[in-house]
Design an enzyme around this catalytic site. Structure first.
Site, mmCIF file in Angstrom:
data_model
loop_
_atom_site.group_PDB
_atom_site.id
_atom_site.type_symbol
_atom_site.label_atom_id
_atom_site.label_comp_id
_atom_site.label_asym_id
_atom_site.label_seq_id
_atom_site.Cartn_x
_atom_site.Cartn_y
_atom_site.Cartn_z
ATOM 1 N N SER A 122 0.773 -1.156 -0.078
ATOM 2 C CA SER A 122 -0.002 0.110 0.075
ATOM 3 C C SER A 122 0.901 1.280 0.056
ATOM 4 O O SER A 122 0.471 2.308 -0.295
ATOM 5 C CB SER A 122 -0.752 0.079 1.185
ATOM 6 O OG SER A 122 -0.171 0.060 2.229
ATOM 7 N N HIS A 143 -2.123 -2.928 -5.852
ATOM 8 C CA HIS A 143 -2.473 -2.533 -4.272
ATOM 9 C C HIS A 143 -4.447 -2.706 -4.217
ATOM 10 O O HIS A 143 -5.031 -2.177 -4.808
ATOM 11 C CB HIS A 143 -2.179 -1.093 -4.241
ATOM 12 C CG HIS A 143 -2.836 -0.555 -2.932
ATOM 13 N ND1 HIS A 143 -3.253 0.772 -2.679
ATOM 14 C CD2 HIS A 143 -3.259 -1.175 -1.646
ATOM 15 C CE1 HIS A 143 -3.634 1.057 -1.539
ATOM 16 N NE2 HIS A 143 -3.558 -0.368 -0.925
ATOM 17 N N GLU A 155 -5.088 -0.487 -7.447
ATOM 18 C CA GLU A 155 -4.304 0.368 -8.251
ATOM 19 C C GLU A 155 -3.150 -0.547 -8.663
ATOM 20 O O GLU A 155 -2.513 -1.489 -8.051
ATOM 21 C CB GLU A 155 -3.488 1.119 -7.079
ATOM 22 C CG GLU A 155 -4.449 2.195 -6.670
ATOM 23 C CD GLU A 155 -3.578 3.224 -5.528
ATOM 24 O OE1 GLU A 155 -3.714 4.567 -5.506
ATOM 25 O OE2 GLU A 155 -2.941 2.555 -4.616
ATOM 26 N N ASN A 194 -3.525 7.196 -1.614
ATOM 27 C CA ASN A 194 -2.985 7.708 -0.354
ATOM 28 C C ASN A 194 -2.573 9.129 -0.566
ATOM 29 O O ASN A 194 -2.391 9.822 0.539
ATOM 30 C CB ASN A 194 -2.184 6.533 0.267
ATOM 31 C CG ASN A 194 -3.000 5.395 0.934
ATOM 32 O OD1 ASN A 194 -3.916 5.575 1.214
ATOM 33 N ND2 ASN A 194 -2.275 4.393 0.707
#
Length: 654
Positions: A122, A143, A155, A194
């Site tokens: 991640s 991900h 992802e 993120n």
């Protein structure tokens, strides 16, 4: 060269992410091996998969039996046999770079030469992992989001040496899992989702640390004024304050003092009983809508938009990919690029410049791409272009939409899909506005039938997006949108294709349609009374006219749901059929309408809609006028001739 035909998958790790990925892969029909370093870990992971599958089966969410899916899952402890014949290996080990490098080094020795090697990291660098192998071009990031069974986003991350072919195979594999992939074309820290989330978490923490706001003010404002699913402090308490702290430490980013204080005190959130809120001796999350009235939400969103601009400008991801990522990965009410366009990128830039000048903090420095957009006049929706183009070119007909999809076929079928599956197709003001604009701008002469359905497999629409209405004045709320009336009054027959939840505003949209076909597992209800509200969008009145007083009042007053069988019995839907018969049943309805006389159907709809609200004498007069009008049409002549010649009519709408 990477194998482009994936049949056998190995997942390394049986923890929450590992066993979740195994479950998703097995459900999709692949043979998969789950490997971990100890038998107990593997056994626990397998039991977790079995439990989850049984829960999905109880909800009728599986196309196969639990046993059939479990039969495709093997388990292993030794690495070499676990990956010996794998076409794809997904590493899902703990987030430690040294551990991941060791694993990829072993994979280089044990996995087939043409296997695709993926990491579920991640936050860690794919570029740094890949040189542990002699084939960095075959290494890619994949991900998945937690929990993989529920979360739709993956992802697909390039390392510096990842080949396009490897990334494309990974992307297509994700699609085969019925998940939504987005490319992350450069290996930036935090990837896409993120990266955008970072300011949502740390800017409120800086504001509280500097005594510019309180925790409750920040959470209340972002949830109740801006429509985010959770407040920043509420979210961090749920995930663990230490998680974000370590991510920022590893990235060598400044850490807000309040975050550091909480970690030092071991007050890490829900898991320790106390974090930003007190869950052990206090009330837990206890902010109220009124707490956030004075909070500066633009300060947070400007930074998030700035990060999105950095990703676009550096060719990491496109605005569409970023928006898809935050909607599906974070449950945001809309994409951050769209939100920036709504706010106005010039307003975002002004805010950042003001804060940068005032504080000197690097985090407020505007990105070059954001500055470029504004200097080019691409400031957002009002300008017709920003991150996205809005088609404000004066052209006729419908344009591009962000919350719905539509297709108009040559035979006159307009298919409309509500495209907010991550929010169970909740009807926001923007989505309702797009429905209204589409039906108002399309040439009705080109349309013979309209169908509405929800994206995903959970809901037609589960109701109104309450957060999207948070800023409405009470007087504005009395006339929320013309969309429901636009659907009701559209000149051509409309059909609601209902699969899953059809609740609140979703039911009101279905009621505005002329016909309703549902799957047997659909659920219907008007739960607004539980919020102290009543159904809007014509819901109370259409229910009354459709069901009669007794049943309509039961549905509204009790706020309970009814199943599809009862909905059909009550006359709420035309048909309720098993899922496997749904598409065929809808097709039969659609075909009958498409083959019918367009003018006759238009007149029939108008007479029936308006006659329902008129006296019997007035309604009969309307019927008589409509009948007389149709007698002079070419369609009537064609229908009469076809009947006489014993053939199917070919109506042309004349």
């Amino acid at each position: 060269m990477t194998n482009t035909n994936i049949e056998k998958v190995s997942v390394l790790g049986a923890g929450n992410m590992g066993h979740g990925i195994v479950e998703v892969v097995a459900i999709a029909g692949y043979d998969v091996t789950m490997r971990d370093v100890e038998e107990d870990l593997v056994a626990d992971g397998y039991e977790d998969i079995k439990w989850s599958l049984e829960k999905l089966a109880e909800k009728d969410r599986l196309d196969e039996s639990v046993d059939d899916i479990l039969d495709r899952i093997d388990t292993a402890v030794e690495l070499e046999p676990a990956v010996a014949d794998a076409d794809l290996v997904i590493e899902a080990a703990p987030e430690r770079m040294d551990l991941k490098k060791d694993i990829f080094g072993d994979l280089d020795a044990f996995a087939p030469d043409n296997a695709l090697l993926a990491s579920n990291t991640s936050s860690l660098s794919i570029t740094e992992m890949a040189p542990a192998t002699s084939r960095p071009e075959d290494v890619v990031g994949m991900h998945f989001f937690n929990p993989p069974v529920k979360m739709d986003l993956v992802e697909v991350i390039y390392g510096e040496e990842t080949s396009d072919e490897t990334a494309e195979v990974a992307y297509e594999f994700v699609e085969s899992l019925d998940k939504t992939p987005i490319y992350v074309r450069k290996d930036v820290h935090g990837f896409v989702v993120n990266t955008v989330l970072g300011p949502f978490i740390d800017e409120p923490a800086w504001m509280v640390s500097n005594e510019e706001a309180t925790i409750r003010e920040a959470d209340a404002a972002m949830v109740h004024r801006r429509g985010y699913p959770m407040g920043p402090f509420e979210l961090v308490d749920l995930s663990g304050i230490d998680v974000g702290y370590h991510v920022r430490t590893e990235a060598e980013r400044p850490i807000p003092p309040i975050m550091e204080e909480k970690v030092e005190a071991n007050e890490l959130g829900r898991k320790t009983g106390r974090g930003y809120y007190d869950y052990k001796n206090g009330d837990g999350v206890n902010y109220e809508p009124s707490d956030g009235e004075r909070f500066d939400t633009l300060r947070i969103e400007a930074r998030m938009v700035n990060e999105a601009a950095r990703l676009v400008g550096d060719d990491v991801a496109t605005p569409d990919e970023i928006d898809t990522g935050v909607r599906l990965g974070l449950g945001f009410p809309e994409g951050i690029c769209r939100r920036g366009d709504e706010i106005g990128l010039d307003a975002v830039l002004d805010k950042l410049r003001s804060l940068h000048e005032k504080t000197g903090a690097d985090r407020f420095e505007p990105d070059d791409y954001l500055v470029e957009l504004v200097e080019q006049g691409r400031t957002g929706e009002d300008a017709g272009t920003g991150f996205h183009d809005y088609g404000l070119d004066g052209g006729d007909g419908p344009g591009e939409y962000r919350l719905l999809n539509y297709v108009l076929s040559g035979d006159g079928l307009l298919e409309v899909e509500l495209d907010r599956p991550e929010r169970m197709n909740a009807l926001s003001m923007d989505l309702l506005g797009e429905i209204d604009e589409l039906l108002s701008s399309v040439n009705s002469d080109d349309v013979r039938c309209v169908t509405f359905e929800g994206a995903g497999d959970r809901a037609f629409s589960a109701g109104a997006d309450i957060g999207g209405f948070a800023d409405l004045d009470p007087t504005d709320a009395m006339d929320v949108t013309p969309a429901f009336e636009t659907v009701n009054d559209f000149e051509r027959p409309t059909i609601a294709k209902i699969d899953g939840y059809c609740l609140g505003a979703g039911l009101e949209l279905a009621l505005a349609c002329d016909l309703r076909v549902a799957t047997a597992d659909a659920e219907f209800g008007s739960p607004e009374i539980g919020l102290g509200l009543i159904p809007g969008g014509g819901g109370t009145q259409r229910l009354l006219r459709l069901l009669g007083e007794t049943r309509a009042k039961e549905l509204v007053f009790r706020g309970n749901r009814i199943d599809a069988e009862r909905a059909e019995e009550w006359g709420l839907v035309n048909r309720a059929v098993p899922t496997e018969e749904f598409d065929d049943t809808v097709s039969q309805f659609v075909d009958d309408v498409l083959e019918g006389p367009p003018v006759g159907l238009k007149v029939a709809k108008k007479v029936m809609n308006e006659g329902a609200d008129a006296s019997l004498d007035a309604a009969l007069a309307m019927e008589s006028q409509g009948f007389g009008l149709l007698m002079s049409t070419e369609d009537v002549r064609e229908g009469t001739a076809a009947f006489r010649d014993n053939r199917d009519p070919e109506f042309r709408g004349e």
